[in-house]
Design an enzyme around this catalytic site. Structure first.
Site, PDB file in Angstrom:
ATOM      1  N   GLU A  56      -4.461  -1.537   3.616  1.00  0.00           N
ATOM      2  CA  GLU A  56      -3.428  -2.199   4.404  1.00  0.00           C
ATOM      3  C   GLU A  56      -2.571  -1.209   5.186  1.00  0.00           C
ATOM      4  OE1 GLU A  56      -1.542  -5.872   2.513  1.00  0.00           O
ATOM      5  OE2 GLU A  56      -2.075  -4.662   0.773  1.00  0.00           O
ATOM      6  N   HIS A 101      -4.607  -7.073   4.767  1.00  0.00           N
ATOM      7  CA  HIS A 101      -3.296  -7.670   4.528  1.00  0.00           C
ATOM      8  C   HIS A 101      -3.421  -9.192   4.439  1.00  0.00           C
ATOM      9  CE1 HIS A 101       1.024  -7.588   4.382  1.00  0.00           C
ATOM     10  NE2 HIS A 101       1.144  -8.408   5.424  1.00  0.00           N
ATOM     11  N   SER A 138       4.362  -9.861   2.231  1.00  0.00           N
ATOM     12  CA  SER A 138       4.596  -9.221   3.526  1.00  0.00           C
ATOM     13  C   SER A 138       6.097  -9.181   3.832  1.00  0.00           C
ATOM     14  CB  SER A 138       3.797  -9.949   4.608  1.00  0.00           C
ATOM     15  OG  SER A 138       3.744  -9.207   5.795  1.00  0.00           O
TER      16      SER A 138
END
Length: 274
Positions: free
Chosen positions: A214, A244, A120
């Site tokens: 995502e 995610h 991320s």
């Protein structure tokens, strides 16, 4: 409150058998080393940069994931709790990531014995750190791993709109607010803020993983396209129907364990024992 809740949940995220962890202070930052319990002849290291939108997350929230990688690769891993927003905008996190990389160099690991990885925001930070190393003329690590990286803080990718109701971990409006705070006085198109807008010539081999469900899928897909165009050795691995941060749940979701196993295979391939 969100930061405290995330840390509380992470209490139940245990290290796998066969690895041990030690927390310490690195130039004023809290950090953690995870390494195999049994001595190993391999000499290779992993700098792991946790995700959380530059606002939440820590070595505690990601130690189970990193412990799994350490166990499978016999690698010494370093996690750095880099400074976060709202108190510390960009480039604080990049500078702290560099502190971690420098620590590994100072402790006897050669650049070709080091990989950097992150998920991320941490995946975006992998790229920003590489830009920083290039700017400072510091040798690159052997390879990098970006798990569903956040690389476009302007959120111009199609998936930011198409997947905003199918990805429970990423709330686009909240991420837009975090992006503005993280950028601080910098433009959202500054590569140190949004790596997607950078130049990737000379980058080391990179593994990118993403799921088509995502919000950040477009960030990953466009990143691999730009890197490929720049001549970077890219490995792009795609999954479907996963939210995610799915890699964090390797104990419970078969696709998660499969993804981490592929990360380990990649690291074992590139960080060969000399």
């Amino acid at each position: 409150m969100l930061r405290e809740t995330t840390e509380f949940i992470a209490i139940f995220s245990l290290l796998p058998w066969g690895v041990k962890a030690k927390k310490f202070e690195l130039n004023g930052l809290s950090a953690e080393v995870i390494e195999p319990v049994r001595p190993t002849k391999t000499k290779r290291a992993l700098l792991y940069l946790h995700g959380g939108g530059y606002a939440i997350g820590s070595s505690q929230t990601h130690r189970s994931l990193v412990g799994k990688i350490v166990d499978e690769t016999r690698t010494t891993a370093l996690l750095v709790n880099y400074r976060k927003i709202p108190t510390y905008p960009c480039p604080a996190a990049i500078e702290d990531a560099f502190q971690g990389y420098q620590y590994l160099l100072d402790n006897g690991f050669a650049p070709n014995e080091i990989a950097i990885a992150g998920d991320s925001a941490g995946g975006g930070l992998v790229c920003s750190l590489l830009f920083y190393l290039k700017e400072k003329n510091v040798p690159f690590p052997k390879c990098g791993v970006c798990l569903s990286p956040w690389t476009d803080l302007k959120h111009t990718g199609k998936s930011a709109e198409e997947n905003k109701f199918s990805d429970p971990f990423v709330k686009v409006k909240e991420m837009q607010r975090w992006a503005e705070v993280y950028a601080g006085s910098k433009s959202l198109e500054d590569p140190m803020v949004s790596p997607l807008y950078g130049e990737f010539d000379g980058f080391p081999p990179i593994l990118i993983q993403a799921s088509t469900n995502e919000v950040l899928y477009s960030d990953s897909f466009r990143l691999q396209e730009k890197m490929k165009a720049a001549g970077v050795d890219i490995t792009f691995q795609k999954w479907d129907d996963l939210m995610h941060w799915w890699q964090l749940f390797w104990r419970f979701i078969p696709e998660s364990e499969d993804a981490i196993n592929k990360v380990c295979e990649y690291l074992n391939k590139h960080l060969k024992v000399s």
